[in-house]
Design a protein around this motif. Structure first.
Motif, PDB file in Angstrom:
ATOM      1  N   LEU A  65       0.857  -1.180   0.000  1.00 17.76           N
ATOM      2  CA  LEU A  65       0.000   0.000   0.000  1.00 17.76           C
ATOM      3  C   LEU A  65       0.896   1.233   0.000  1.00 17.76           C
ATOM      4  CD1 LEU A  65      -2.574  -1.155   2.678  1.00 17.76           C
ATOM      5  CD2 LEU A  65      -2.964  -1.012   0.230  1.00 17.76           C
ATOM      6  N   SER A  66       0.543   2.228  -0.784  1.00 19.22           N
ATOM      7  CA  SER A  66       1.448   3.351  -0.997  1.00 19.22           C
ATOM      8  C   SER A  66       0.718   4.688  -1.009  1.00 19.22           C
ATOM      9  CB  SER A  66       2.176   3.201  -2.341  1.00 19.22           C
ATOM     10  OG  SER A  66       2.895   2.009  -2.399  1.00 19.22           O
ATOM     11  N   LEU A  67       1.423   5.691  -0.536  1.00 15.44           N
ATOM     12  CA  LEU A  67       0.961   7.070  -0.663  1.00 15.44           C
ATOM     13  C   LEU A  67       2.140   7.934  -1.058  1.00 15.44           C
ATOM     14  CD1 LEU A  67      -1.221   9.258  -0.346  1.00 15.44           C
ATOM     15  CD2 LEU A  67      -0.512   9.476   2.050  1.00 15.44           C
ATOM     16  N   GLY A  68       2.017   8.605  -2.201  1.00 11.87           N
ATOM     17  CA  GLY A  68       3.075   9.478  -2.681  1.00 11.87           C
ATOM     18  C   GLY A  68       2.583  10.901  -2.855  1.00 11.87           C
ATOM     19  N   PHE A  69       3.521  11.848  -2.822  1.00 14.52           N
ATOM     20  CA  PHE A  69       3.187  13.259  -2.980  1.00 14.52           C
ATOM     21  C   PHE A  69       4.356  13.968  -3.630  1.00 14.52           C
ATOM     22  CE2 PHE A  69       3.110  17.648  -1.085  1.00 14.52           C
ATOM     23  CZ  PHE A  69       2.002  18.093  -1.795  1.00 14.52           C
ATOM     24  N   SER A  70       4.047  14.924  -4.514  1.00 12.24           N
ATOM     25  CA  SER A  70       5.081  15.713  -5.182  1.00 12.24           C
ATOM     26  C   SER A  70       5.066  17.137  -4.627  1.00 12.24           C
ATOM     27  CB  SER A  70       4.829  15.720  -6.691  1.00 12.24           C
ATOM     28  OG  SER A  70       5.850  16.398  -7.373  1.00 12.24           O
ATOM     29  N   PRO A  71       5.924  17.452  -3.631  1.00  9.31           N
ATOM     30  CA  PRO A  71       5.869  18.766  -2.970  1.00  9.31           C
ATOM     31  C   PRO A  71       6.456  19.904  -3.793  1.00  9.31           C
ATOM     32  CG  PRO A  71       7.662  17.470  -2.058  1.00  9.31           C
ATOM     33  CD  PRO A  71       6.933  16.565  -3.016  1.00  9.31           C
ATOM     34  N   THR A  72       7.306  19.582  -4.766  1.00 10.62           N
ATOM     35  CA  THR A  72       7.869  20.592  -5.669  1.00 10.62           C
ATOM     36  C   THR A  72       7.789  20.053  -7.091  1.00 10.62           C
ATOM     37  OG1 THR A  72      10.174  19.823  -5.777  1.00 10.62           O
ATOM     38  CG2 THR A  72       9.546  21.107  -3.820  1.00 10.62           C
ATOM     39  N   PRO A  73       8.008  20.899  -8.100  1.00 13.04           N
ATOM     40  CA  PRO A  73       7.939  20.406  -9.483  1.00 13.04           C
ATOM     41  C   PRO A  73       8.998  19.357  -9.816  1.00 13.04           C
ATOM     42  CG  PRO A  73       7.710  22.793  -9.423  1.00 13.04           C
ATOM     43  CD  PRO A  73       8.111  22.373  -8.042  1.00 13.04           C
ATOM     44  N   THR A  74      10.023  19.197  -8.976  1.00  9.20           N
ATOM     45  CA  THR A  74      11.108  18.268  -9.310  1.00  9.20           C
ATOM     46  C   THR A  74      11.351  17.199  -8.248  1.00  9.20           C
ATOM     47  OG1 THR A  74      12.753  19.754  -8.313  1.00  9.20           O
ATOM     48  CG2 THR A  74      12.313  20.010 -10.678  1.00  9.20           C
TER      49      THR A  74
END
Length: 272
Positions: A65-74
């Protein structure tokens, strides 16, 4: 059947997780979350040991089970949670990972290649570390990786891209390991994705496998193995994507010799 029922029930209860550490040299969409659930089955019937090939049945059923997030464009952040059922242990918690990736070159903008680096920390269940069927290397470890890739050429309805990544793992006890891999992908109409890959892993322990008993953990074993496989994913409009992956081991030393497996999963992105 009883064990699988318990296995999936437990997995549904574990609802905070991660997006299985994608090492491709590109970042997700800025400020986007991504949840993923996947099921992996692996089995083998032979061990390649110091004393030759031994008959030894191994099996592993893993829910991630996974949770990902992109806090900046890179950059990407992720947390992964694993539950596993093997021939040695009933369904239960195996471990979790935290993952960070930073893309510092982008071939879709002004750079010739896309490049990224990242870190991954793992904490595992100590009862699972000495299970031959587990992917855990150590009770605790940290990995550092680098990847490089590029879109190679375009067709009327799609494009080809490829990447190479190398991952170096450092455990709290035992010896390090290295895991290079290469993948080629064709994406068609932004809906279908077809990939082929080669995945090599080498451990630098000072022991050899003699049989399937009294296994000390992978960080103590001088092992290597090479897997080849294929992956397909299908994008579902306004929902996410489903994917399937199959692979087979073509070479092994001090490791399961004829390992083969598949992974199926669902990925759902959502924004703030």
């Amino acid at each position: 059947m009883r064990y699988l029922s318990r296995f999936f029930a437990m997995s549904l209860l574990i609802s905070v997780c991660s997006f299985a550490g994608d090492m491709r040299p590109k970042s997700s969409e800025f400020l986007q979350f991504e949840t993923e659930i996947s099921y992996k089955h692996v089995q083998s019937n032979e061990l390649k040991t110091k004393c030759g090939t031994k008959n030894h049945h191994l099996r592993s059923d893993v829910v991630t089970l996974s949770l990902g997030f992109s806090p900046t464009p890179t950059s990407d952040l992720a947390v992964d949670l694993f539950a596993n059922d093997t021939q040695k242990h009933n369904a239960g918690f195996e471990g979790f990972q935290v993952f960070y990736k930073n893309q510092f070159q982008n071939d879709l903008v002004d750079d010739y290649f896309s490049m990224a680096w990242g870190l991954r920390g793992t904490l595992g269940n100590h009862n699972r570390v000495k299970d031959l069927s587990s992917d855990l290397h150590s009770l605790a470890s940290i990995d550092a990786f680098y990847s490089i890739g590029k879109e190679l050429w375009h067709t009327k309805k799609g494009f080809y891209n490829a990447f190479f990544a190398i991952d170096i793992g450092l455990p709290v006890s035992g010896s390090p390991w290295v895991n290079p891999k290469i993948q080629m992908e064709y994406k068609y109409n932004d809906i279908h994705s077809f990939s082929a890959f080669i995945d090599f892993e080498k451990g630098f322990g000072n022991r050899s496998l003699k049989n399937g008993h009294h296994f000390p953990g992978w960080t103590h074993i001088d092992y290597r193995h090479t897997d080849v496989g294929f992956r397909y994913s299908y994008a579902i409009e306004n929902i996410g994507s489903i994917f399937a992956k199959v692979y087979y081991r073509i070479n092994a030393k001090n490791a399961p010799k004829d390992a083969k497996g598949f992974i199926i999963g669902l990925t759902i992105p959502f924004g703030l």
